[in-house]
Scaffold this motif. Structure first.
Motif, PDB file in Angstrom:
ATOM      1  N   GLU A  81      16.186 -48.345  29.037  1.00 48.35           N
ATOM      2  CA  GLU A  81      14.955 -47.700  28.569  1.00 48.35           C
ATOM      3  C   GLU A  81      15.045 -46.183  28.690  1.00 48.35           C
ATOM      4  O   GLU A  81      14.601 -45.451  27.796  1.00 48.35           O
ATOM      5  CB  GLU A  81      13.762 -48.214  29.373  1.00 48.35           C
ATOM      6  CG  GLU A  81      13.350 -49.631  29.043  1.00 48.35           C
ATOM      7  CD  GLU A  81      12.097 -50.041  29.773  1.00 48.35           C
ATOM      8  OE1 GLU A  81      11.745 -49.384  30.770  1.00 48.35           O
ATOM      9  OE2 GLU A  81      11.454 -51.024  29.342  1.00 48.35           O
ATOM     10  N   VAL A  82      15.630 -45.704  29.778  1.00 46.14           N
ATOM     11  CA  VAL A  82      15.766 -44.260  29.979  1.00 46.14           C
ATOM     12  C   VAL A  82      16.638 -43.652  28.884  1.00 46.14           C
ATOM     13  O   VAL A  82      16.305 -42.611  28.303  1.00 46.14           O
ATOM     14  CB  VAL A  82      16.359 -43.963  31.372  1.00 46.14           C
ATOM     15  CG1 VAL A  82      16.782 -42.495  31.483  1.00 46.14           C
ATOM     16  CG2 VAL A  82      15.351 -44.292  32.462  1.00 46.14           C
ATOM     17  N   VAL A  83      17.752 -44.299  28.590  1.00 46.69           N
ATOM     18  CA  VAL A  83      18.645 -43.786  27.551  1.00 46.69           C
ATOM     19  C   VAL A  83      17.962 -43.830  26.191  1.00 46.69           C
ATOM     20  O   VAL A  83      18.074 -42.883  25.396  1.00 46.69           O
ATOM     21  CB  VAL A  83      19.957 -44.601  27.529  1.00 46.69           C
ATOM     22  CG1 VAL A  83      20.785 -44.259  26.299  1.00 46.69           C
ATOM     23  CG2 VAL A  83      20.762 -44.325  28.781  1.00 46.69           C
ATOM     24  N   ASP A  84      17.246 -44.897  25.909  1.00 43.72           N
ATOM     25  CA  ASP A  84      16.568 -45.027  24.615  1.00 43.72           C
ATOM     26  C   ASP A  84      15.537 -43.914  24.429  1.00 43.72           C
ATOM     27  O   ASP A  84      15.454 -43.302  23.358  1.00 43.72           O
ATOM     28  CB  ASP A  84      15.897 -46.393  24.522  1.00 43.72           C
ATOM     29  CG  ASP A  84      15.248 -46.634  23.163  1.00 43.72           C
ATOM     30  OD1 ASP A  84      15.958 -46.560  22.147  1.00 43.72           O
ATOM     31  OD2 ASP A  84      14.027 -46.891  23.123  1.00 43.72           O
ATOM     32  N   ARG A  85      14.749 -43.644  25.458  1.00 43.74           N
ATOM     33  CA  ARG A  85      13.731 -42.591  25.361  1.00 43.74           C
ATOM     34  C   ARG A  85      14.372 -41.209  25.319  1.00 43.74           C
ATOM     35  O   ARG A  85      13.893 -40.316  24.598  1.00 43.74           O
ATOM     36  CB  ARG A  85      12.772 -42.702  26.538  1.00 43.74           C
ATOM     37  CG  ARG A  85      11.931 -43.964  26.500  1.00 43.74           C
ATOM     38  CD  ARG A  85      11.046 -44.105  27.721  1.00 43.74           C
ATOM     39  NE  ARG A  85      10.307 -45.374  27.694  1.00 43.74           N
ATOM     40  CZ  ARG A  85       9.498 -45.776  28.645  1.00 43.74           C
ATOM     41  NH1 ARG A  85       9.293 -45.018  29.715  1.00 43.74           N
ATOM     42  NH2 ARG A  85       8.861 -46.952  28.552  1.00 43.74           N
ATOM     43  N   ALA A  86      15.448 -41.030  26.080  1.00 42.42           N
ATOM     44  CA  ALA A  86      16.133 -39.729  26.076  1.00 42.42           C
ATOM     45  C   ALA A  86      16.722 -39.435  24.703  1.00 42.42           C
ATOM     46  O   ALA A  86      16.669 -38.298  24.218  1.00 42.42           O
ATOM     47  CB  ALA A  86      17.224 -39.707  27.137  1.00 42.42           C
ATOM     48  N   ARG A  87      17.265 -40.446  24.048  1.00 45.52           N
ATOM     49  CA  ARG A  87      17.807 -40.251  22.705  1.00 45.52           C
ATOM     50  C   ARG A  87      16.715 -39.867  21.712  1.00 45.52           C
ATOM     51  O   ARG A  87      16.945 -39.056  20.811  1.00 45.52           O
ATOM     52  CB  ARG A  87      18.489 -41.534  22.231  1.00 45.52           C
ATOM     53  CG  ARG A  87      19.804 -41.860  22.900  1.00 45.52           C
ATOM     54  CD  ARG A  87      20.427 -43.079  22.255  1.00 45.52           C
ATOM     55  NE  ARG A  87      20.721 -42.812  20.840  1.00 45.52           N
ATOM     56  CZ  ARG A  87      20.956 -43.774  19.954  1.00 45.52           C
ATOM     57  NH1 ARG A  87      20.895 -45.044  20.307  1.00 45.52           N
ATOM     58  NH2 ARG A  87      21.233 -43.448  18.708  1.00 45.52           N
ATOM     59  N   ALA A  88      15.544 -40.471  21.875  1.00 47.55           N
ATOM     60  CA  ALA A  88      14.445 -40.190  20.953  1.00 47.55           C
ATOM     61  C   ALA A  88      13.895 -38.780  21.134  1.00 47.55           C
ATOM     62  O   ALA A  88      13.408 -38.169  20.174  1.00 47.55           O
ATOM     63  CB  ALA A  88      13.329 -41.218  21.149  1.00 47.55           C
ATOM     64  N   ARG A  89      13.992 -38.242  22.346  1.00 45.75           N
ATOM     65  CA  ARG A  89      13.391 -36.943  22.643  1.00 45.75           C
ATOM     66  C   ARG A  89      14.367 -35.778  22.538  1.00 45.75           C
ATOM     67  O   ARG A  89      13.948 -34.646  22.279  1.00 45.75           O
ATOM     68  CB  ARG A  89      12.795 -36.963  24.060  1.00 45.75           C
ATOM     69  CG  ARG A  89      11.635 -37.940  24.209  1.00 45.75           C
ATOM     70  CD  ARG A  89      11.171 -38.016  25.648  1.00 45.75           C
ATOM     71  NE  ARG A  89      10.057 -38.963  25.810  1.00 45.75           N
ATOM     72  CZ  ARG A  89       9.512 -39.275  26.981  1.00 45.75           C
ATOM     73  NH1 ARG A  89       9.984 -38.732  28.085  1.00 45.75           N
ATOM     74  NH2 ARG A  89       8.509 -40.145  27.027  1.00 45.75           N
ATOM     75  N   THR A  90      15.658 -36.032  22.757  1.00 48.88           N
ATOM     76  CA  THR A  90      16.629 -34.941  22.813  1.00 48.88           C
ATOM     77  C   THR A  90      17.767 -35.205  21.837  1.00 48.88           C
ATOM     78  O   THR A  90      18.497 -36.200  21.984  1.00 48.88           O
ATOM     79  CB  THR A  90      17.195 -34.796  24.245  1.00 48.88           C
ATOM     80  OG1 THR A  90      16.114 -34.715  25.178  1.00 48.88           O
ATOM     81  CG2 THR A  90      18.062 -33.549  24.347  1.00 48.88           C
ATOM     82  N   ALA A  91      17.917 -34.325  20.878  1.00 53.10           N
ATOM     83  CA  ALA A  91      18.934 -34.510  19.844  1.00 53.10           C
ATOM     84  C   ALA A  91      20.345 -34.468  20.418  1.00 53.10           C
ATOM     85  O   ALA A  91      21.231 -35.211  19.972  1.00 53.10           O
ATOM     86  CB  ALA A  91      18.770 -33.444  18.762  1.00 53.10           C
ATOM     87  N   SER A  92      20.576 -33.623  21.413  1.00 52.05           N
ATOM     88  CA  SER A  92      21.926 -33.499  21.984  1.00 52.05           C
ATOM     89  C   SER A  92      22.337 -34.791  22.692  1.00 52.05           C
ATOM     90  O   SER A  92      23.501 -35.207  22.612  1.00 52.05           O
ATOM     91  CB  SER A  92      21.983 -32.320  22.963  1.00 52.05           C
ATOM     92  OG  SER A  92      21.035 -32.484  24.005  1.00 52.05           O
ATOM     93  N   ILE A  93      21.393 -35.431  23.384  1.00 48.76           N
ATOM     94  CA  ILE A  93      21.697 -36.701  24.045  1.00 48.76           C
ATOM     95  C   ILE A  93      21.985 -37.774  23.004  1.00 48.76           C
ATOM     96  O   ILE A  93      22.901 -38.592  23.164  1.00 48.76           O
ATOM     97  CB  ILE A  93      20.533 -37.128  24.968  1.00 48.76           C
ATOM     98  CG1 ILE A  93      20.394 -36.143  26.123  1.00 48.76           C
ATOM     99  CG2 ILE A  93      20.745 -38.545  25.496  1.00 48.76           C
ATOM    100  CD1 ILE A  93      19.233 -36.442  27.054  1.00 48.76           C
ATOM    101  N   ASP A  94      21.226 -37.763  21.925  1.00 53.08           N
ATOM    102  CA  ASP A  94      21.446 -38.726  20.848  1.00 53.08           C
ATOM    103  C   ASP A  94      22.829 -38.545  20.235  1.00 53.08           C
ATOM    104  O   ASP A  94      23.537 -39.522  19.989  1.00 53.08           O
ATOM    105  CB  ASP A  94      20.361 -38.561  19.795  1.00 53.08           C
ATOM    106  CG  ASP A  94      20.503 -39.573  18.666  1.00 53.08           C
ATOM    107  OD1 ASP A  94      20.489 -40.778  18.950  1.00 53.08           O
ATOM    108  OD2 ASP A  94      20.650 -39.147  17.503  1.00 53.08           O
TER     109      ASP A  94
END
Length: 342
Positions: A321-334
């Motif tokens: 869940e943390v990775v999924d939300r981080a990808r949605a909020r931060t383009a660099s993480i995605d």
């Protein structure tokens, strides 16, 4: 892929994601037993379907997704599969290089003294018979046959342009090789896993409607699974029964996913795990390493076992869940996630 809720396509994709997510959760149980109960647990053979099921689904995705998304003559298809396989092999090597330094610090296991010994290299990358060395030689070993399957499939795309039965012919060749090895008393677990992955490729050529029709007979599935369970209880899990177990287990899980209520929280969580199945597989092992180190000096009573078991499930789901939300909020993480896992 984004589709409207309730469409047939959404249900089919969701059922497949549910299947992958359920396998991740069952794998948490399997790894938890490894860390907190140990190799003496006498019922491992009931979970033997897990590892080859992941590889089977990889093969299924190769034909059902990649070969339908790209034209066989498109050079991007071969490159995509081969690059994906190389990425997984790089991830495997990087994780095990880190393991050499981390495991002694955590005190959760013993790292083999000379991992570059030719016999150890042969065991990991050729035979795959890690049980011979007690399973301590490497971690994340499932990534090796999956990597091979992807790279072999990338190479087979070239003759597949001209002969549409290429994957069928190679599957027959692999099955024949296993038979010949068996007659000589030898075995290669990597070869068996790649063969099961190739069977997944052949299954992926089937229309999804035909697959859904196959699993719409719960009583027949239950009877078949009961017979399979009795068989492995008597004869353990030889390769033919392993194939049967993979098909039956995936059909049962797919049936549950296809019949589930999309609005329930549990169903959505399992779907999310399925979308991040590779990351979930990797994160659960890291989580269990840490939990095992934390409970290392604690008396392993029922309370400790229960807490560690629940923590492994909750933390694995939380990490996804943390990775999924981080990808949605931060383009660099995605972008980083796609570069590593996509």
């Amino acid at each position: 892929m984004q589709t409207t809720t309730g469409s047939p396509e959404t249900q089919r994709i969701s059922a497949l994601d549910f299947t992958k997510g359920a396998l991740v959760l069952i794998m948490v149980l399997y790894h938890w037993i490894n860390y907190f109960i140990g190799a003496q647990w006498p019922y491992y053979f009931y979970l033997r379907f897990l590892t080859p099921s992941f590889i089977f689904i990889t093969g299924f995705m190769i034909s059902h997704v990649y070969l339908s998304k790209y034209d066989a003559a498109d050079p991007r298809l071969s490159k995509r599969l081969f690059t994906r396989g190389l990425k997984l092999m790089a991830i495997f090597l990087a994780l095990n290089a880190a393991r050499i330094f981390i495991v002694p610090v955590l005190g959760t296991g013993v790292v083999v003294e000379n991992p570059l010994d030719l016999r150890n290299v042969f065991t990991v990358f050729v035979s795959g018979n890690l049980s011979v060395v007690g399973g301590k030689l490497v971690s994340f070993s499932i990534l090796v046959p999956i990597s091979y399957l992807l790279m072999i499939s990338g190479a087979l795309v070239l003759p597949y342009r001209f002969y549409r039965r290429t994957f069928h012919a190679v599957c027959v060749l692999l099955l024949s090789s296993i038979l010949i090895l068996g007659l000589t008393g030898a075995q290669s677990q990597n070869l068996e896993f790649i063969t099961i992955g190739m069977l997944g490729v052949l299954t992926g050529f089937m229309p999804i409607a035909a697959i859904s029709n196959l699993v719409r007979h719960p009583y027949m599935l239950a009877l078949a699974y009961l017979c399979y369970t009795i068989a492995i209880t008597i004869w353990n899990v030889p390769f033919p029964l392993l194939i049967v177990g993979v098909y039956l287990s995936l059909m049962v899980i797919y049936l549950v996913g296809n019949s589930g209520n999309e609005s329930t929280r549990i169903w959505r969580e399992v779907i999310l795990l399925g979308k991040y199945s590779l990351f979930g597989y990797i994160s659960q092992i890291a989580i269990l390493q840490i939990l095992s180190a934390g409970f290392h000096h604690v008396n392993p009573g029922f309370a400790v076992l229960g807490i560690s078991f629940l923590a492994a499930f909750v933390l694995t789901i939380t990490s996804v869940e943390v990775v999924d939300r981080a990808r949605a909020r931060t383009a660099s993480i995605d972008r980083f996630y796609k570069a590593v896992f996509a």
